[in-house]
Scaffold this motif. Sequence first.
Motif, PDB file in Angstrom:
ATOM      1  N   GLY A  50      58.387  39.298  34.902  1.00 30.12           N
ATOM      2  CA  GLY A  50      57.601  39.902  33.830  1.00 30.12           C
ATOM      3  C   GLY A  50      56.407  40.680  34.330  1.00 30.12           C
ATOM      4  N   ARG A  51      56.376  40.960  35.621  1.00 26.67           N
ATOM      5  CA  ARG A  51      55.186  41.562  36.233  1.00 26.67           C
ATOM      6  C   ARG A  51      54.890  42.967  35.702  1.00 26.67           C
ATOM      7  N   VAL A  52      53.658  43.334  35.823  1.00 26.29           N
ATOM      8  CA  VAL A  52      53.205  44.667  35.427  1.00 26.29           C
ATOM      9  C   VAL A  52      53.979  45.703  36.250  1.00 26.29           C
ATOM     10  N   GLY A  53      54.475  46.736  35.589  1.00 25.91           N
ATOM     11  CA  GLY A  53      55.177  47.824  36.259  1.00 25.91           C
ATOM     12  C   GLY A  53      56.675  47.636  36.375  1.00 25.91           C
ATOM     13  N   LEU A  54      57.168  46.435  36.126  1.00 24.52           N
ATOM     14  CA  LEU A  54      58.605  46.205  36.167  1.00 24.52           C
ATOM     15  C   LEU A  54      59.225  46.819  34.913  1.00 24.52           C
ATOM     16  N   GLN A  55      60.279  47.599  35.091  1.00 18.71           N
ATOM     17  CA  GLN A  55      60.846  48.378  33.992  1.00 18.71           C
ATOM     18  C   GLN A  55      61.165  47.544  32.753  1.00 18.71           C
ATOM     19  N   TYR A  56      61.773  46.404  32.918  1.00 15.53           N
ATOM     20  CA  TYR A  56      62.172  45.597  31.769  1.00 15.53           C
ATOM     21  C   TYR A  56      61.379  44.289  31.693  1.00 15.53           C
ATOM     22  N   ASN A  57      60.095  44.350  32.005  1.00 19.26           N
ATOM     23  CA  ASN A  57      59.280  43.131  31.983  1.00 19.26           C
ATOM     24  C   ASN A  57      59.214  42.500  30.592  1.00 19.26           C
ATOM     25  N   TRP A  58      59.378  43.289  29.566  1.00 14.19           N
ATOM     26  CA  TRP A  58      59.319  42.788  28.194  1.00 14.19           C
ATOM     27  C   TRP A  58      60.462  41.825  27.875  1.00 14.19           C
ATOM     28  N   VAL A  59      61.571  41.910  28.638  1.00 11.77           N
ATOM     29  CA  VAL A  59      62.722  41.033  28.382  1.00 11.77           C
ATOM     30  C   VAL A  59      62.317  39.566  28.539  1.00 11.77           C
ATOM     31  N   MET A  60      61.381  39.302  29.438  1.00 10.33           N
ATOM     32  CA  MET A  60      60.885  37.941  29.581  1.00 10.33           C
ATOM     33  C   MET A  60      59.602  37.732  28.782  1.00 10.33           C
ATOM     34  N   ASN A  61      58.701  38.687  28.810  1.00 13.99           N
ATOM     35  CA  ASN A  61      57.385  38.468  28.206  1.00 13.99           C
ATOM     36  C   ASN A  61      57.421  38.336  26.688  1.00 13.99           C
ATOM     37  N   VAL A  62      58.235  39.112  26.008  1.00 12.62           N
ATOM     38  CA  VAL A  62      58.305  39.019  24.541  1.00 12.62           C
ATOM     39  C   VAL A  62      58.846  37.653  24.108  1.00 12.62           C
TER      40      VAL A  62
ATOM     41  N   ASN B  51      61.230  33.748  44.863  1.00 11.02           N
ATOM     42  CA  ASN B  51      60.379  34.410  43.886  1.00 11.02           C
ATOM     43  C   ASN B  51      59.710  33.405  42.959  1.00 11.02           C
ATOM     44  N   ALA B  52      58.902  33.956  42.055  1.00  8.49           N
ATOM     45  CA  ALA B  52      58.317  33.200  40.951  1.00  8.49           C
ATOM     46  C   ALA B  52      59.003  33.659  39.669  1.00  8.49           C
ATOM     47  N   ILE B  53      59.014  32.802  38.673  1.00  4.77           N
ATOM     48  CA  ILE B  53      59.535  33.238  37.379  1.00  4.77           C
ATOM     49  C   ILE B  53      58.734  34.441  36.892  1.00  4.77           C
ATOM     50  N   SER B  54      57.446  34.423  37.116  1.00  3.23           N
ATOM     51  CA  SER B  54      56.567  35.505  36.650  1.00  3.23           C
ATOM     52  C   SER B  54      56.890  36.858  37.263  1.00  3.23           C
ATOM     53  N   ASP B  55      57.565  36.878  38.408  1.00  2.00           N
ATOM     54  CA  ASP B  55      57.967  38.161  39.002  1.00  2.00           C
ATOM     55  C   ASP B  55      58.841  38.953  38.024  1.00  2.00           C
TER      56      ASP B  55
ATOM     57  N   PRO C  58      50.622  39.375  32.225  1.00  2.00           N
ATOM     58  CA  PRO C  58      51.703  39.160  33.190  1.00  2.00           C
ATOM     59  C   PRO C  58      51.215  39.259  34.638  1.00  2.00           C
ATOM     60  N   GLU C  59      52.089  38.858  35.526  1.00  3.69           N
ATOM     61  CA  GLU C  59      51.784  38.958  36.953  1.00  3.69           C
ATOM     62  C   GLU C  59      51.312  40.376  37.254  1.00  3.69           C
ATOM     63  N   GLY C  60      50.227  40.465  37.998  1.00  2.00           N
ATOM     64  CA  GLY C  60      49.627  41.761  38.303  1.00  2.00           C
ATOM     65  C   GLY C  60      48.322  41.973  37.542  1.00  2.00           C
ATOM     66  N   THR C  61      48.002  41.056  36.631  1.00  5.73           N
ATOM     67  CA  THR C  61      46.708  41.090  35.950  1.00  5.73           C
ATOM     68  C   THR C  61      45.872  39.916  36.445  1.00  5.73           C
TER      69      THR C  61
END
Length: 189
Positions: A42-54, A36-40, A100-103
């Motif tokens: 925080g990707r768009v649509g991932l339930q807890y993407n904010w855990v990494m993005n914030v 995988n990528a680290i960005s996976d 995030p990934e997906g944009t």
Amino acid sequence: MRKDQLLAGILSPLIALTGIGAAIAINRSWWRLTDNAISDLGRVGLQYNWVMNVPLLITALLAIYYATGLLKEFKNPVTRVGVGIFILGLVFLAGIALFPEGTEPHYWVSWGFFIAGSVGFLIAGIGLWMEGLGKFGLFTVLLFTAEVILAKWAFGAFSGVAIPEFIGVFAIAAWHYALIWSVFFPKRR
């Protein structure tokens, strides 16, 4: 440099790495370091993407605040240009969290972080070498060289990009902490 800026610099990588570590733990059922990528995380649509993005956004803001203090600390134009490029890399880090990934912009801000962050630390380190910190300058050049060689190898060795990304992240963080130690705490060595 102001003490709060220095504290922001000390804390910023720890916040990002804690967020990434928490995101890995949450997504351990499907996320693999080699695939995988680290960005996976925080990707768009991932339930807890904010855990990494914030944490990435908080890290970027704190690190930019710290690095603006570096601009005031150093007078050599080469060092200042390197720090400026490093700050640009931190702006791209904020972009990774905001896009995030997906944009559409994600690919570009991700590459921008790794390239500007690494080239920035290389130029700043060479500038510091010119200012009389020869050992630190040599460390910078060797770290950059090792980062490029190891990342190039990892891109070919694994199907995912997380390992080369972590190589870049750890190189940037190692340089960052070595700079703090060398410049702001030299008598404690």
